[in-house]
Enzyme design. Structure first.
Site, short mmCIF file in Angstrom:
data_model
loop_
_atom_site.label_atom_id
_atom_site.label_comp_id
_atom_site.label_asym_id
_atom_site.label_seq_id
_atom_site.Cartn_x
_atom_site.Cartn_y
_atom_site.Cartn_z
NE ARG A 1 4.44 1.59 -1.16
CZ ARG A 1 5.43 1.61 -0.27
NH1 ARG A 1 6.58 2.18 -0.58
NH2 ARG A 1 5.29 1.06 0.91
CE LYS B 1 12.20 -10.11 -12.72
NZ LYS B 1 12.20 -10.82 -11.44
CD GLU C 1 7.98 -11.52 -10.40
OE1 GLU C 1 8.06 -11.14 -9.22
OE2 GLU C 1 8.79 -11.18 -11.27
CB CYS D 1 -0.90 0.02 1.23
SG CYS D 1 -1.80 -1.50 1.54
CE LYS E 1 10.22 -2.73 -7.60
NZ LYS E 1 10.82 -3.61 -8.61
CG ASN F 1 0.82 1.94 3.69
OD1 ASN F 1 -0.30 2.09 3.22
ND2 ASN F 1 1.89 2.57 3.23
N GLY F 2 0.08 -1.79 6.26
CA GLY F 2 0.49 -2.79 7.23
C GLY F 2 -0.66 -3.65 7.70
CG HIS G 1 17.56 -37.25 -10.46
ND1 HIS G 1 17.88 -38.52 -10.03
CD2 HIS G 1 18.72 -36.71 -10.90
CE1 HIS G 1 19.17 -38.74 -10.18
NE2 HIS G 1 19.71 -37.65 -10.71
CD1 TRP H 1 -1.25 -5.68 -3.71
CD2 TRP H 1 -1.08 -6.73 -1.74
NE1 TRP H 1 -0.90 -6.99 -3.96
CE2 TRP H 1 -0.79 -7.66 -2.77
CE3 TRP H 1 -1.03 -7.17 -0.42
CZ2 TRP H 1 -0.46 -8.98 -2.51
CZ3 TRP H 1 -0.71 -8.49 -0.16
CH2 TRP H 1 -0.43 -9.38 -1.21
CD GLU I 1 15.15 -12.60 -11.85
OE1 GLU I 1 14.83 -11.50 -12.32
OE2 GLU I 1 14.78 -13.00 -10.73
#
Length: 607
Positions: free
Chosen positions: A27, A483, A486, A2, A602, A98-99, A502, A74, A479
């Site tokens: 964010r 990506k 995401e 947020c 973010k 926020n939080g 395996h 968020w 990575e």
């Protein structure tokens, strides 16, 4: 996560706050809102979805006033609806938060018992209704805010405005970032300096347990029990125009093209080009005597740490453990006092990484953090900070910050190796030369755009993709897979190439592309053998290699991207760029929201 932006002053607050929220979009959020004081009354406008929805609402129903707060939410508690959007409030107060308030259920029951009526599903509304309760009991805004803050448990940054109190805003934070900005006859509050960049470069970063009383004349900092405290004003280097797209289609595309720049900027800070020596800041501990290191981070930063582990163990002969931050402190590993805790974070506010830092601190471990925001909470709580000099990264999916982190870790590994006597002067010269050559080699990657787009045409049709790599290329594969997940929402998994037989080899057919990072390093032949096994089973091979490996890869690859050949030491940094570019090109073909993919934020400032 947020975002918060607030202003008190003489100008119309809504456009200032709205632009601040626009700068906080990076964010991640799923609703937004603004509250101002209009003729002394609290008025709010809130909308689900993107800021454009709030913008249209404000066009149809404008919001006047010179005192205002805004928020991008968020969702954690409660669905992402207009009702659950911030600001929350009553006719007496409006708040943004926020939080997470961990004891909100207890507080909610307590407030309902005295007649307070909740309208939302959120934990944040508890703050508003508790402040409101104290106001109804005759407390002034300052005392009502402080009484409420003393009752809250959890992580939070909060801003409040009060009916009938023009030019007054109260902010507070605990385990979540908040910054105060200074103007001429006006004052600002924001989640970070980026929100305030067009307004001021004069910033005070609040500390845990701080409350600030803001008026157009200035800011008074106090603790939750009302004790005055002094907080340092700083000048931020962030420029107001530094987050434009500059003609690129997306922020992610722009930030991909900034790889050579940020690698070079980071090296300028850490390497003396004349002597070809790594020059780290003075440390309050001796790298030569560190018995062990533990690396912890989240997301892409964790993969950077995995590559750092290869380097530290290989050239510095330093034993290294590594854990994702959300698991490390609960695993409670035994650590020797004097060990090195190495933490990596773009924002310096990542909740799990910050919690891991604090748990390491309790074990008498030296704390070294690799950060892009050097005025963050993690920076303040570290013994040493190595800055990545990546500049603002707006796209939710990290790109340039990742290669900047790798550049810092490479320099740290060289410095540790020299301190521990495992690398001589000639060896340092060779590795530093490879690093100094890297920005120009990184720029050459972008000439491979057509080949990467051909790969993207294959990947975009897939439901599942396998990424393979060996040694330090395994984290590069991880990575790349991250990506792709995401920003394209295509399922992808990364494996150490030797592990393919395996289990994952059973997945291989013509519908599952295999993306491999295979530069010509000592592990090239092993990787090529694994790829031939996949080819024999119908696998469609998409391979990132280099000029030395191209001839042999071309015999089996359906598509191939050929990068410049570089020293083995820096190969993972260079190989990272095209796997990120591939994910970007696939997302463009799919038409997804590249910069703000669904469900992601973010800066993850809650556990």
């Amino acid at each position: 996560m947020c975002g918060i932006c607030g202003v008190v002053g003489l100008r119309h607050a809504t456009p200032i706050v709205f632009e601040g929220l626009r700068r906080l979009e990076y964010r991640g959020y799923d609703s937004a809102g603004i509250a101002t004081l209009v003729d002394g009354r609290v008025e709010r406008r809130r909308a689900a979805g993107k800021l454009d929805n709030l913008g249209r609402l404000l066009e149809d129903n404008p919001l006047a006033g010179t005192t205002g707060i805004g928020h991008t939410r968020w969702a954690t508690h409660g669905a992402p609806t207009a009702c659950n959007a911030h600001p929350h409030g009553t006719e007496r107060v409006a708040i943004v938060h926020n939080g997470i308030i961990e004891n909100f259920e207890t507080l909610r029951r307590e407030l309902e018992a005295v007649g307070q009526v909740f309208q939302t599903e959120t934990d944040s509304e508890t703050i508003a209704l508790m402040v409101d309760f104290y106001l109804t009991q005759g407390y002034a805004p300052r005392e009502a805010a402080l009484n409420t803050l003393k009752r809250l448990e959890g992580a939070y940054a909060v801003a409040m405005i009060f009916a009938g109190h023009e030019g007054l805003m109260i902010g507070a934070c605990h385990s979540a970032p908040l910054a105060v900005g200074y103007g001429d006859g006006e004052m600002f509050l924001g989640s970070d300096s980026l929100a305030l960049a067009p307004l001021t470069r004069r910033i005070t970063y609040m500390e845990d347990g701080d409350c600030v009383v803001i008026t157009p004349a200035g800011a008074e900092f106090i603790t939750f029990d009302g004790t005055p405290v002094t907080r340092k004003e700083q000048t931020t280097a962030l420029a107001a125009g530094s987050i434009g797209k500059d003609g690129y289609r997306h922020y992610m595309e722009k930030e991909l093209h900034e790889h050579p720049l940020v690698i070079g900027q980071t090296l300028q800070r850490m390497v003396d080009p004349a002597s070809r020596r790594v020059m780290l800041p003075e440390m309050p501990f001796d790298l030569a005597s560190v018995p062990r290191a533990v690396i912890t981070a989240c997301g892409s930063a964790f993969y950077a740490g995995m590559i750092g582990r290869y380097w530290l163990e290989d050239i510095a002969r330093l034993p290294v453990d590594i854990d994702v931050a959300s698991e490390m402190r609960y695993r409670n590993p035994p650590l020797t006092a004097g060990s090195l805790g190495l933490l990596i974070s773009q924002s310096g506010e990542t909740a799990d990484t910050l919690a891991a830092l604090r748990s390491l601190r309790e074990k008498a471990v030296h704390i070294l953090s690799v950060l892009n925001v050097e005025h963050s909470t993690m920076a303040r709580e570290s013994d040493v900070v190595l800055g990545t000099v990546a500049g603002p990264e707006i796209s939710v999916a990290s790109t340039k910050a990742f290669t900047a982190q790798l550049t810092v870790l490479a320099c740290l590994s060289i410095a540790a190796a020299r301190a521990r006597g495992t690398l001589d002067e000639a060896g340092e010269d060779a590795l530093v030369s490879a690093l100094l050559d890297l920005p120009s080699r990184a720029a050459e990657v972008f000439t491979q755009g057509p080949a990467i787009r051909r790969m993207a045409q294959i990947v975009v049709e897939a439901r599942d993709v396998l990424y393979l790599g060996r040694g330090s290329m395994f984290p590069v594969a991880m990575e790349g897979a991250l990506k792709l997940k995401e920003i394209t929402y295509i399922h992808a998994e990364a494996y150490a190439a030797g592990e393919m037989k395996h289990g994952p080899i059973s997945l291989i057919d013509r519908t599952v592309p295999i993306v491999a990072s295979a530069p010509y390093t000592p592990l090239f032949d092993k990787t090529l053998s694994n790829l031939q096994e996949a080819k024999a089973r119908g696998g469609r091979l998409l391979v990132f290699t280099d000029t030395k490996g191209a001839d042999r890869v071309s015999a089996i690859a359906e598509e191939m991207v050929v990068l410049p050949h570089v020293h083995d030491f820096v190969a993972p940094i260079l190989q990272t760029i095209p796997v990120q570019m591939l994910a970007y090109e696939v997302a463009v073909l799919k038409g997804t929201d590249v910069d703000q993919p669904r469900n992601l934020a973010k800066s993850v400032t809650v556990e």
